[in-house]
Scaffold this motif. Structure first.
Motif, PDB file in Angstrom:
ATOM      1  N   ALA A  61       4.786 -96.982  55.616  1.00 47.88           N
ATOM      2  CA  ALA A  61       3.946 -97.849  56.454  1.00 47.88           C
ATOM      3  C   ALA A  61       2.835 -98.463  55.606  1.00 47.88           C
ATOM      4  O   ALA A  61       2.447 -99.613  55.798  1.00 47.88           O
ATOM      5  CB  ALA A  61       3.350 -97.060  57.619  1.00 47.88           C
ATOM      6  N   LYS A  62       2.350 -97.680  54.640  1.00 48.17           N
ATOM      7  CA  LYS A  62       1.275 -98.168  53.763  1.00 48.17           C
ATOM      8  C   LYS A  62       1.784 -99.181  52.735  1.00 48.17           C
ATOM      9  O   LYS A  62       1.011 -99.727  51.963  1.00 48.17           O
ATOM     10  CB  LYS A  62       0.630 -96.983  53.036  1.00 48.17           C
ATOM     11  N   ARG A  63       3.082 -99.371  52.699  1.00 46.19           N
ATOM     12  CA  ARG A  63       3.656-100.406  51.819  1.00 46.19           C
ATOM     13  C   ARG A  63       4.272-101.529  52.649  1.00 46.19           C
ATOM     14  O   ARG A  63       5.090-102.299  52.144  1.00 46.19           O
ATOM     15  CB  ARG A  63       4.729 -99.781  50.917  1.00 46.19           C
ATOM     16  N   SER A  91      -5.945-101.400  58.581  1.00 45.35           N
ATOM     17  CA  SER A  91      -5.373-100.430  57.632  1.00 45.35           C
ATOM     18  C   SER A  91      -5.543-100.878  56.177  1.00 45.35           C
ATOM     19  O   SER A  91      -6.226-101.874  55.901  1.00 45.35           O
ATOM     20  CB  SER A  91      -3.896-100.159  57.947  1.00 45.35           C
ATOM     21  N   CYS A  92      -4.923-100.157  55.258  1.00 42.37           N
ATOM     22  CA  CYS A  92      -5.040-100.472  53.835  1.00 42.37           C
ATOM     23  C   CYS A  92      -3.937 -99.732  53.078  1.00 42.37           C
ATOM     24  O   CYS A  92      -3.348 -98.793  53.618  1.00 42.37           O
ATOM     25  CB  CYS A  92      -6.417-100.082  53.317  1.00 42.37           C
ATOM     26  N   PRO A  93      -3.650-100.139  51.841  1.00 39.42           N
ATOM     27  CA  PRO A  93      -2.555 -99.478  51.115  1.00 39.42           C
ATOM     28  C   PRO A  93      -2.915 -98.098  50.568  1.00 39.42           C
ATOM     29  O   PRO A  93      -2.037 -97.363  50.107  1.00 39.42           O
ATOM     30  CB  PRO A  93      -2.245-100.442  49.960  1.00 39.42           C
ATOM     31  N   GLY A  94      -4.202 -97.733  50.604  1.00 38.76           N
ATOM     32  CA  GLY A  94      -4.621 -96.432  50.075  1.00 38.76           C
ATOM     33  C   GLY A  94      -4.089 -95.285  50.922  1.00 38.76           C
ATOM     34  O   GLY A  94      -3.699 -95.463  52.077  1.00 38.76           O
ATOM     35  N   MET A  95      -4.082 -94.097  50.318  1.00 44.35           N
ATOM     36  CA  MET A  95      -3.589 -92.912  51.032  1.00 44.35           C
ATOM     37  C   MET A  95      -4.562 -91.750  50.847  1.00 44.35           C
ATOM     38  O   MET A  95      -4.220 -90.735  50.253  1.00 44.35           O
ATOM     39  CB  MET A  95      -2.182 -92.546  50.545  1.00 44.35           C
ATOM     40  N   CYS A  96      -5.769 -91.934  51.354  1.00 47.51           N
ATOM     41  CA  CYS A  96      -6.757 -90.854  51.258  1.00 47.51           C
ATOM     42  C   CYS A  96      -6.444 -89.829  52.351  1.00 47.51           C
ATOM     43  O   CYS A  96      -6.271 -90.195  53.513  1.00 47.51           O
ATOM     44  CB  CYS A  96      -8.158 -91.408  51.436  1.00 47.51           C
ATOM     45  N   GLU A  97      -6.417 -88.569  51.963  1.00 48.02           N
ATOM     46  CA  GLU A  97      -5.995 -87.529  52.911  1.00 48.02           C
ATOM     47  C   GLU A  97      -6.957 -87.399  54.097  1.00 48.02           C
ATOM     48  O   GLU A  97      -6.569 -87.009  55.180  1.00 48.02           O
ATOM     49  CB  GLU A  97      -5.892 -86.184  52.184  1.00 48.02           C
ATOM     50  N   TYR A  98      -8.215 -87.710  53.841  1.00 46.21           N
ATOM     51  CA  TYR A  98      -9.235 -87.512  54.882  1.00 46.21           C
ATOM     52  C   TYR A  98      -9.463 -88.770  55.715  1.00 46.21           C
ATOM     53  O   TYR A  98     -10.367 -88.815  56.535  1.00 46.21           O
ATOM     54  CB  TYR A  98     -10.569 -87.122  54.219  1.00 46.21           C
ATOM     55  N   CYS A  99      -8.681 -89.817  55.499  1.00 48.06           N
ATOM     56  CA  CYS A  99      -8.990 -91.152  56.045  1.00 48.06           C
ATOM     57  C   CYS A  99      -9.306 -91.101  57.539  1.00 48.06           C
ATOM     58  O   CYS A  99      -8.577 -90.503  58.329  1.00 48.06           O
ATOM     59  CB  CYS A  99      -7.821 -92.093  55.811  1.00 48.06           C
ATOM     60  N   TYR A 100     -10.386 -91.778  57.924  1.00 41.71           N
ATOM     61  CA  TYR A 100     -10.804 -91.816  59.325  1.00 41.71           C
ATOM     62  C   TYR A 100      -9.780 -92.536  60.194  1.00 41.71           C
ATOM     63  O   TYR A 100      -9.759 -92.379  61.406  1.00 41.71           O
ATOM     64  CB  TYR A 100     -12.184 -92.495  59.440  1.00 41.71           C
ATOM     65  N   LEU A 101      -8.908 -93.326  59.576  1.00 40.38           N
ATOM     66  CA  LEU A 101      -7.891 -94.043  60.358  1.00 40.38           C
ATOM     67  C   LEU A 101      -6.776 -93.109  60.837  1.00 40.38           C
ATOM     68  O   LEU A 101      -5.955 -93.497  61.655  1.00 40.38           O
ATOM     69  CB  LEU A 101      -7.295 -95.187  59.539  1.00 40.38           C
ATOM     70  N   MET A 102      -6.758 -91.860  60.321  1.00 44.07           N
ATOM     71  CA  MET A 102      -5.778 -90.882  60.802  1.00 44.07           C
ATOM     72  C   MET A 102      -5.921 -90.696  62.310  1.00 44.07           C
ATOM     73  O   MET A 102      -4.949 -90.462  63.011  1.00 44.07           O
ATOM     74  CB  MET A 102      -6.017 -89.507  60.165  1.00 44.07           C
ATOM     75  N   THR A 175     -15.333-100.909  50.401  1.00 43.41           N
ATOM     76  CA  THR A 175     -14.040-100.889  49.727  1.00 43.41           C
ATOM     77  C   THR A 175     -13.981 -99.782  48.686  1.00 43.41           C
ATOM     78  O   THR A 175     -15.018 -99.319  48.200  1.00 43.41           O
ATOM     79  CB  THR A 175     -13.766-102.262  49.063  1.00 43.41           C
ATOM     80  N   LYS A 176     -12.745 -99.398  48.354  1.00 42.57           N
ATOM     81  CA  LYS A 176     -12.528 -98.560  47.181  1.00 42.57           C
ATOM     82  C   LYS A 176     -11.806 -99.384  46.124  1.00 42.57           C
ATOM     83  O   LYS A 176     -11.414 -98.859  45.091  1.00 42.57           O
ATOM     84  CB  LYS A 176     -11.644 -97.358  47.536  1.00 42.57           C
ATOM     85  N   ASP A 177     -11.567-100.636  46.409  1.00 45.59           N
ATOM     86  CA  ASP A 177     -10.772-101.476  45.527  1.00 45.59           C
ATOM     87  C   ASP A 177     -11.686-102.150  44.499  1.00 45.59           C
ATOM     88  O   ASP A 177     -12.905-102.124  44.623  1.00 45.59           O
ATOM     89  CB  ASP A 177     -10.034-102.521  46.370  1.00 45.59           C
TER      90      ASP A 177
HETATM   91  S1  SF4 Z   1     -10.317 -93.952  53.354  1.00 42.76           S
HETATM   92 FE1  SF4 Z   1     -10.450 -96.179  53.011  1.00 42.76          FE
HETATM   93  S2  SF4 Z   1      -9.293 -96.547  51.126  1.00 42.76           S
HETATM   94 FE2  SF4 Z   1      -8.729 -94.503  51.842  1.00 42.76          FE
HETATM   95  S3  SF4 Z   1      -6.896 -94.825  53.077  1.00 42.76           S
HETATM   96 FE3  SF4 Z   1      -8.633 -94.910  54.499  1.00 42.76          FE
HETATM   97  S4  SF4 Z   1      -9.200 -97.083  54.645  1.00 42.76           S
HETATM   98 FE4  SF4 Z   1      -7.885 -96.848  52.850  1.00 42.76          FE
END
Ligand code: SF4
Length: 352
Positions: A61-63, A91-102, A175-177
């Motif tokens: 999904a992230k791709r 959303s975004c292509p990143g895969m942070c384990e703690y992401c608030y979007l979870m 951003t983290k980009d």
């Molecule tokens: S924490 Fe930010 S950079 Fe990381 S997956 Fe979530 S939206 Fe993307």
């Protein structure tokens, strides 16, 4: 050499209605020529990757890039950091384990971009007019990291330019980009704040995937500061494990050195960046996020033990586990002292 993170989608879905807009047509032509071949869909809310589960479904999904028309043009509020969310990307292509979007996007967070940018910005300007003569602040990263898809949409550049010409509008995104190059020469007029999300290397190595490393983020922060943008830093999530004081202390030292080396705060062709702001967000999790994290990252070492936390009901109708008050006090004292010593004039906007 400057490395730029650009999302290279594995698949692209384009909503039929998006082809009525120049950007939708451009993206159709671009992906038809360069691949992956785009697939037409009826609605950007109905995307599926049949047969995939858990980590595979999440990672794919992230791709997956979904190009659509944003139908909801009433913006959600975005306290405490802004008045409204500006929906440019989801959303975004990143895969942070703690992401608030979870919690909000769940296990299939497709990356959605919107082609009706002019309608979105016109709506934003209506909000600004309604609140005049007060300034109105919009947050561009409430449900995304919008920078990795900027090479496809130009949405940030357009927003920064339009808001730069609008006396009472302010824009901010996090951003983290590090793909900031297209933004550096724009006439932002000090109306846009670019914030970078940072963490010590150990946290990045353990819990953040498919995002630029610390060096690249610091270098990008230095370039935007040198271009006169108001800068900000989210230290998030602050994870209280191991020798966290030493690790977060070293991170702040490194950041201060990077900004000094870039001449931040000195006059440049595009202005003078004021001292940075800091937003300090300690690690927290909802029961729903924990369930999703353990499904997607079963081997995670994130601290998800509820017994060392305190429970709090949130404003959106769901509760979360936070660090205890005594831990929060210690974190607050530590960061206040370090930031005051290293970044004269910098403001800590909040600690949560
Ligand atoms: S924490 Fe930010 S950079 Fe990381 S997956 Fe979530 S939206 Fe993307």
């Amino acid at each position: 050499m400057i490395l730029v993170t650009v999302l290279r989608p594995a698949r692209v879905f384009i909503e039929e209605r998006a082809l009525d807009y120049p950007l939708g047509k451009d993206l159709w032509d671009r992906f038809s020529a360069e691949g992956p071949p785009p697939v037409l869909i009826g609605s950007h809310n109905r995307v599926g990757l049949p047969g995939m589960k858990g980590f595979k479904a999440y990672a794919e999904a992230k791709r997956t890039l979904v190009v659509g028309v944003r139908k909801t043009l009433s913006f959600q509020s975005c306290r405490p950091s802004a008045h409204y969310q500006l929906p440019l990307v989801t959303s975004c292509p990143g895969m942070c384990e703690y992401c608030y979007l979870m919690t909000t996007l769940g296990p299939r967070p497709y990356i959605r971009v919107y082609v009706n940018l002019d309608e979105i910005l016109d709506r934003a300007l209506e909000y600004v007019e309604k609140r005049a003569p007060q300034v109105t602040i919009f947050e561009g990263a409430a449900t995304s990291d919008p920078l990795p898809v900027e090479p496809y949409t130009g949405a940030l550049a357009r927003t920064i330019t339009v808001f730069g010409r609008t006396a009472l509008a302010r824009f901010r995104f996090a951003t983290k980009d590090d793909g900031v190059e297209p933004l550096l020469g724009l006439e932002h007029n000090g109306h846009t704040s670019v914030r970078f999300s940072l963490n010590p290397r150990t946290v990045i190595r353990r819990h953040e995937h498919r995002v630029p490393d610390l060096e690249r983020r610091l270098a990008a922060a230095a370039r935007t500061a040198a271009a006169g943008y108001t800068g900000g830093f989210l230290i998030a999530p602050i994870i209280l494990e191991g020798d966290w004081r030493a690790e977060y202390g070293a991170l702040l030292d490194e950041l201060a050195a990077a900004l000094r080396a870039a001449g931040a705060g000195e006059r440049t062709a595009t202005g003078v960046a004021p001292p940075p702001t800091f937003e300090l967000i300690t690690h927290r999790f909802t029961p729903k996020a924990k369930k999703t994290i353990l499904t997607i990252f079963p081997g995670t070492t994130l601290p998800l033990d509820e017994t060392s936390r305190r429970w709090k009901m949130g404003q959106f109708g769901y509760g979360k586990y936070l660090y205890r008050p005594e831990d929060m006090e210690e974190v607050g004292a530590f960061f206040e002292e370090r930031i005051a010593a290293l970044f004269p004039g910098a403001e800590v906007l909040y600690l949560v």
